[in-house]
Design a protein around this motif. Structure first.
Motif: not given
Lengths: 386, 386
Positions: A95, A99, A157-158, A191, A221, A245, A248
């Motif tokens: 991830i 991401l 990013a998250f 995210t 996610v 996702v 990817k």
């Protein structure tokens, strides 16, 4: 010199009962059942279990996962949302790869799973603690923080957290905070990586609904794992995410090259699950880990009546606040000579000056009697500091 | 809807005999023996096979690997040099992660394994073809190229090649070029990543000594795989490298988090190897793949007498030069309607304008009679272009 090199990650320290390891109790690993599942998988799938597997994971496991999510969470999954990985740690690694870019910010809960922090650092990400109040992430302050970071030109990013029976706390985020977090995620377009490793290990009733199922179509996610429910040596986990996702992940060169990331084990898990062994096994270990939690909580409350000892509703860990004036570091120095060890709270924070007022006790590895003995040793260490 | 989702990476195209896939022949996958090895591993290692494994891989497999290298290469290994991965592709992924930064140059053989190129691209590396002459990498020109790149401020992370029974050529680098390359690596201080996936599959005698064993202490990283010798669905491979590289791999956050990367499968492989099943199986498939190579080479030579059809000394692939004026693209367009397919040579080069004078034919997937039929169809396609 056969077998002299290490087989295990665990490092035995003779004379020390070590509550620092988040490892399963050996007697609770389904050795015989896994052998049967291997036979069933090789009978059913034959050579198909041994050649290059489908990139997103083999259909039989993906279909079962989609169904299982309906049993342990608010809604069944859509098979197209799943990507099978070689463990939850591997899921976090992948991830971060798809991401995030080096230099991106990752917001992390505080405290949170310490090795996740290292995974994100390995990707060159900048770790920033999500603001906290007494009951968890302060969503308003988080929203403001994201504005400030973006105002400085940072890409967020998250956000990473373990909201259900979390590591290290064993606690779950409240329903209202979950609502706030999923709303924030959608509105701020951040995210949320929801590490849902412990969902199946609730000891006092059903687990809270996941962020993933609470916010369909939201930027969530979910990461899942078979390490706690079945066995960490399998190295099997999964991602549940939106199709962009999954695409990817499945499109990575190394996935194209080698096919499904743990194909034979994934098909063996499908056989294990379809035979009913998974459900029976999870019920068995849930009862066993509940008894271990109860033993540790009971012994700590008896031995340390002045401490506020929480009873974590699930997972593998108890997060214990130390009384004012006592630090994890000094307690550890007193405890190890007495024969007991644990993880210091600072391990679970970005800032090494935060968390020294807590310790993490794992109750996963040892049977109830040994946990009670460990609690008694810990209490001796506490009293030695008084 | 059980089992409707894909299980395999392979995509069947009815009516097409597809020599494009580098996949094993299903009958040559050791299904029964793997079941026996699983039983043996679970009997021998019990719960130890199912908990968190040692980061660099379990001792019994590492020790066997060190010994095996002495049987199939110039020298046995030192156990401290090994790091067990979830496949050779995964090894390349991890090597890129620990040895390269985005923007670094990776020098690659031309032609070379196409999915390796994608793995390196995923890391943001700049791919540069190593200069070639008629028999392989031109080491003097390579040395000059490295000077030029460094003069421009570029960091050269490593050189990647498959020097033994390579993909896509099936050929091996000559002894003199190997010497030149290892000398260059040491003097220019450029790490060579030696993809040694096909070492065990030589059909005309012993494989050449690896770059790794030829240059002890040199900047070489060897990648090995069990995908071709045993089964790709296992996702098991290894890195053999100096201790600083092994330490970097073992120190990754995601390795610390999950322990050994494919622990149960690695211990099962140790049982498979120690029982003698590995050696017996490799001898069996070596004979079978040799017969498949001979069938394809023989049929192509009979059907296409004007072509120079090489007999690759090992591996899974035949790299066929097309006559002047014929391109892989036009041949493929003629071949598929006749019921045969293959990989175009351009797939194995960085520059999409290079390689259209070659095609790669895999002889791994099909038995001899089907390979002969495919050669006849290919010859029809060739004649249709005349």
């Amino acid at each position: 010199m056969p077998d002299e090199l290490p087989i295990l990650q665990f490092v035995d320290r003779p004379g020390i009962t070590d509550l620092g390891w988040g490892h399963p109790r050996p007697e609770l690993l389904p050795v015989r059942q896994w052998h049967e599942a291997t036979r069933a998988a090789l009978d059913t799938y034959d050579w198909r279990a041994m050649t290059y597997g489908h990139s997103a994971g083999p259909g039989p496991l993906v279909e079962w996962l989609a169904t299982r999510m309906g049993e342990v969470d608010g809604a069944p999954g859509d098979p197209a949302e799943f990507f099978v990985t070689a463990g939850a740690s591997h899921a976090l690694e992948l991830i971060a790869k798809v991401l995030a870019e080096p230099g991106d910010v990752v917001l992390v809960d505080a405290p949170t799973y310490h090795f996740a922090l290292q995974i994100f650092r390995d990707h060159g990400m900048e770790l920033v603690s999500a603001p906290q109040d007494a009951i968890g992430i302060d969503v308003e302050a988080l929203d403001e923080l994201v504005r400030v970071l973006r105002g400085r030109g940072k890409r967020v990013a998250f956000l990473y957290l373990v909201p259900t029976f979390g590591n290290p706390t064993g606690q779950s985020l409240s329903a209202s905070r979950r609502d706030g977090l999923t709303r924030f995620a959608s509105i701020a377009n951040v995210t949320v990586v929801e590490d849902d490793t412990y969902r199946e290990l609730g000891y006092d009733g059903a687990p809270p609904q996941s962020l993933w199922t609470s916010a369909p179509g939201g930027p969530i996610v979910r990461v899942g794992s078979f390490s706690k429910t079945v066995a960490p040596g399998l190295r099997l986990g999964f991602v549940q995410a939106g199709p962009h996702v999954v695409a990817k992940l499945a499109g990575l060169g190394y996935v194209t090259s080698g096919g499904g990331l743990n194909h034979l084990v994934a098909l063996t898990m499908a056989a294990f699950a379809r035979s009913g062994a998974y459900q029976a096994h999870v019920e068995r270990i849930r009862a066993a880990y509940r008894a271990q939690r109860d033993a540790l909580v009971g012994a700590l409350r008896a031995e340390l009546p002045d401490f506020a000892v929480p009873a974590p509703p699930g997972g593998w860990f108890l997060w214990l606040r130390l009384p004012a004036g006592m630090t994890a570091k000094t307690l550890l120095a007193a405890a190890e000579p007495l024969g007991v060890s644990f993880a210091e709270g600072t391990d679970f924070h970005i800032d090494p000056n935060t968390g020294d007022d807590h310790i993490r006790l794992s109750y996963s590895l040892l049977p109830p009697a040994e946990l009670a003995d460990a609690a008694a040793l810990l209490a001796r260490a506490v009293r030695s500091l008084a």
